[in-house]
Design a protein around this motif. Structure first.
Motif, PDB file in Angstrom:
ATOM      1  N   PRO A  23       7.680 -38.270 -16.110  1.00 36.45           N
ATOM      2  CA  PRO A  23       6.578 -37.813 -16.958  1.00 36.45           C
ATOM      3  C   PRO A  23       5.209 -38.160 -16.365  1.00 36.45           C
ATOM      4  N   VAL A  24       5.162 -39.243 -15.607  1.00 41.56           N
ATOM      5  CA  VAL A  24       3.939 -39.605 -14.891  1.00 41.56           C
ATOM      6  C   VAL A  24       4.085 -39.022 -13.482  1.00 41.56           C
ATOM      7  N   PRO A  25       3.295 -38.048 -13.117  1.00 40.34           N
ATOM      8  CA  PRO A  25       3.457 -37.377 -11.823  1.00 40.34           C
ATOM      9  C   PRO A  25       3.513 -38.340 -10.637  1.00 40.34           C
ATOM     10  N   GLY A  26       4.476 -38.075  -9.743  1.00 42.29           N
ATOM     11  CA  GLY A  26       4.593 -38.822  -8.506  1.00 42.29           C
ATOM     12  C   GLY A  26       5.305 -40.153  -8.585  1.00 42.29           C
TER      13      GLY A  26
END
Length: 81
Positions: A23-26
């Motif tokens: 959900p938190v990019p990268g």
């Protein structure tokens, strides 16, 4: 996709599909091998994500996969009385 994950840790196949992303990019990705269906998160330890450190006892070859017995079907759930 991170360059460290271009080959399956289990069977060394080069076609890897991204199934999901954090959900938190990268932060992490969930990857799956297109040949043996091994699935892993990119944040797992190297022994699960890199071919050179994956346990020898669990590595597969193309011949291993072709000659594997069929995976049995999951039986239907029994009804509760």
């Amino acid at each position: 996709m991170n360059d460290d994950h271009r080959e399956c840790p289990r069977c060394a196949f080069g076609t890897i599909t991204q199934l999901a992303a954090s959900p938190v990019p990268g932060v992490w990705d969930v990857l799956q091998c297109s040949r043996c269906l091994y699935t892993w998160r990119t944040i797992e330890p190297a022994r699960r994500t890199r071919r050179d450190t994956y346990p020898e006892a669990f590595k597969l070859t193309e011949a291993d996969i072709e000659n594997a017995i069929e995976v049995p079907a999951i039986p239907p759930l029994s009804s509760r009385s």
